[in-house]
Design a protein around this motif. Structure first.
Motif, PDB file in Angstrom:
ATOM      1  N   ILE A  35      35.919  46.327  39.845  1.00  0.00           N
ATOM      2  CA  ILE A  35      37.036  46.543  40.759  1.00  0.00           C
ATOM      3  C   ILE A  35      36.706  47.653  41.750  1.00  0.00           C
ATOM      4  CG2 ILE A  35      39.415  47.364  40.888  1.00  0.00           C
ATOM      5  CD1 ILE A  35      39.908  45.865  38.241  1.00  0.00           C
TER       6      ILE A  35
ATOM      7  N   VAL B 250      38.987  40.249  38.003  1.00  0.00           N
ATOM      8  CA  VAL B 250      39.439  40.292  36.615  1.00  0.00           C
ATOM      9  C   VAL B 250      38.723  39.236  35.784  1.00  0.00           C
ATOM     10  CG1 VAL B 250      41.427  39.947  35.096  1.00  0.00           C
ATOM     11  CG2 VAL B 250      41.681  41.265  37.201  1.00  0.00           C
TER      12      VAL B 250
ATOM     13  N   THR C   8      35.828  45.327  28.556  1.00  0.00           N
ATOM     14  CA  THR C   8      36.333  44.683  29.769  1.00  0.00           C
ATOM     15  C   THR C   8      36.795  45.737  30.776  1.00  0.00           C
ATOM     16  OG1 THR C   8      37.052  42.745  28.503  1.00  0.00           O
ATOM     17  CG2 THR C   8      38.020  43.041  30.685  1.00  0.00           C
TER      18      THR C   8
ATOM     19  N   CYS D 235      46.990  38.335  33.739  1.00  0.00           N
ATOM     20  CA  CYS D 235      46.640  37.722  35.022  1.00  0.00           C
ATOM     21  C   CYS D 235      47.848  37.158  35.757  1.00  0.00           C
ATOM     22  CB  CYS D 235      45.588  36.629  34.817  1.00  0.00           C
ATOM     23  SG  CYS D 235      43.953  37.284  34.428  1.00  0.00           S
TER      24      CYS D 235
ATOM     25  N   GLY E  84      35.353  46.015  34.167  1.00  0.00           N
ATOM     26  CA  GLY E  84      36.366  45.827  35.188  1.00  0.00           C
ATOM     27  C   GLY E  84      36.446  46.990  36.153  1.00  0.00           C
TER      28      GLY E  84
END
Length: 499
Positions: A19, A288, A11, A324, A15
């Motif tokens: 991102i 995310v 992830t 989150c 990510g």
């Protein structure tokens, strides 16, 4: 714990690329709000809502079906890849050609008379996206997150580069006499046209690289593979349609439901531009969720036959919500300076109050993705249709009832309420057919507490930028302390594991 570490590691890679790439892409909002009119932003918002909707039709759930049949059906993954990609190419040719031919009618229906070329370009963008979907999925299945990330970043860099060239550099060069007016057919009155062209060029140029890295495929259509995959994916198509209705319909319908001058001095299309620009500020939460989805989907399927998989899924959900909710508060309390930094026109800042609601909406979407694992691994995808249909009905009701009366608030509430309904239904049915020991009490508490803190921080005003920066971010401290108190047993386990 090793499984969670592996998921977290992948992830992180997905990510980081998402991102980094989307942050670069996110900077386009500065470009658009600086150089384009609010009307062009409204066009961008509505056309890309249509793209999101049609993208589901073009891929019709085949990515998830590809993962399921490549990992859990004792089939050769390469054989599944050949059949899936062959089928998608055929259907893309049909759908893309149909949309291309319907472009004149679509331009009239969406109130873009004489601009059929916008929807011809849209047809090409959707076709390129569709034939890239399964090669990208294969990179994820083959545990090649770095290659996947590289391809995504290349695509984003090209898209951003073309946007900057067409929207900022060319007009400046024409104004300074470096290049003549009409250079290469350039038109200074175009706005959203150049956003679409940049997307089209970037997607077309990345195809050879992604196909090469995913591996060559042989054109095959074997009924014994295609038929069960089709049966599995069709409910996912309807789930996707209902889901994208929930996510994008508010942006698509907003300008058509909002009366002109509802917001003083702005047409409904210009107000739609403000609405869409503030949606962009909620992109970090969506990043995310997207990064988590890239890593979690193949991971969930690979663990589906383990006897302790329900406990693992519950831990993943809990960790996801903790991260989150903290992110949601951190973004919300800093909107007082983040908003003006990226929205380069004060008119867009009038919609900043929507952002915490939109962040919560994206968070609930991520929770729904976690919850939905039960019907994917039990092959009961038919339930996905009914759950997302319920969400779509809620979306439509809220949009039609609240947008004409409450404007931005009505559009934002549609996002939260539809995903909340979907989460509740998915949880209830999931516990009946595939029980997972979620930490429901704690998870709900974190969601409510984060939402309250987000708006407390957003509306807090201590009189000066410095005091606001300190005071607003100080609200993260009680959140962190409560987190430490409630998760102390987990923290002890982690400490023993790492010592």
């Amino acid at each position: 714990m090793s499984s969670l570490k592996k998921l977290a590691g992948q992830t992180a890679i997905y990510g980081l690329s998402s991102i980094l790439g989307r942050s670069i892409n996110f900077l386009l909002i500065i470009l658009y709000t600086e150089f384009l009119s609010t009307e062009s932003m409204g066009s961008f918002t509505s056309i890309y809502a249509l793209v999101g909707f049609l993208n589901i039709i073009f891929t019709y759930g085949m990515e998830t079906s590809f993962f399921r049949f490549s990992t859990g059906k004792n089939l050769d993954p390469n054989r599944v890849y050949n059949n899936t990609q062959s089928l998608l190419i055929l259907t893309t040719l049909g759908l893309g050609s149909g949309l291309y031919l319907l472009a004149p009618s679509l331009s009239v229906w969406m109130d873009y008379p004489g601009q059929a070329y916008l929807f011809r370009w849209t047809a090409l963008i959707l076709s390129f996206d569709a034939i890239l979907a399964i090669p990208f999925a294969k990179l994820r299945l083959d545990n090649k997150p770095i290659v996947f990330a590289t391809a995504k970043l290349l695509n984003i860099f090209m898209n951003v580069g073309f946007n900057i060239l067409l929207i900022a550099i060319f007009p400046k060069m024409i104004a300074e006499g470096i290049i003549p007016e009409g250079f290469l057919g350039y038109r200074s009155d175009w706005g959203v046209e150049y956003i679409l062209l940049a997307n089209l060029f970037a997607n077309g140029l990345i195809i050879p690289f992604v196909w090469w890295k995913a591996g060559l495929f042989r054109f095959k259509l074997e009924k014994e593979i295609i038929q069960p995959m089709w049966n599995y994916s069709i409910p996912l198509l309807f789930m996707g349609l209902a889901g994208v209705t929930n996510e994008l319909l508010s942006r698509f319908l907003f300008e058509y439901l909002l009366p002109d001058n509802f917001y003083s001095g702005m047409s409904s299309r210009e107000s739609g531009g403000v609405f869409g620009a503030n949606f962009k500020l909620a992109i970090l939460m969506n990043l995310v969720v997207q990064a988590f989805k890239y890593a979690a989907e193949p991971f969930f399927f690979s663990k589906s036959n383990d006897k302790d998989s329900p406990q693992l899924y519950a831990k993943v959900m809990h960790a996801f919500i903790i991260f989150c909710t903290f992110l949601m508060v951190a973004i919300s309390v800093n909107l007082f300076w983040v908003g003006p930094l990226f929205l380069r026109n004060e008119v867009y800042e009038s919609g900043l109050f929507m952002v915490p609601m939109l962040l919560m909406g994206y968070l609930l979407l991520g929770i729904y993705f976690n919850l939905s694992i039960w019907f994917k691994i039990t092959d009961q995808t038919k339930y996905s249709f009914w759950i997302t249909l319920a969400g779509a009905v809620v979306t439509l009701l809220v949009i039609f009832l609240l947008v004409p009366k409450y404007g931005y608030i009505g559009g934002s509430l549609s996002t939260i309420l539809c995903y909340l309904v979907m989460c509740i239904l998915c949880f209830v049915y999931g516990q009946k057919f595939y029980p997972i020991p979620y930490q429901t009490g704690k998870d709900v508490f974190y969601l409510v507490f984060a939402f309250v803190l987000s708006y407390a921080g957003f509306f807090m005003d201590l009189g000066s930028p410095t005091l606001n920066l300190i005071g607003k971010n100080g609200l993260l401290i009680p959140f962190a302390l409560i987190l430490i108190f409630l998760e102390k047993e987990t923290l002890k386990i982690l400490k023993r594991k790492t010592s």
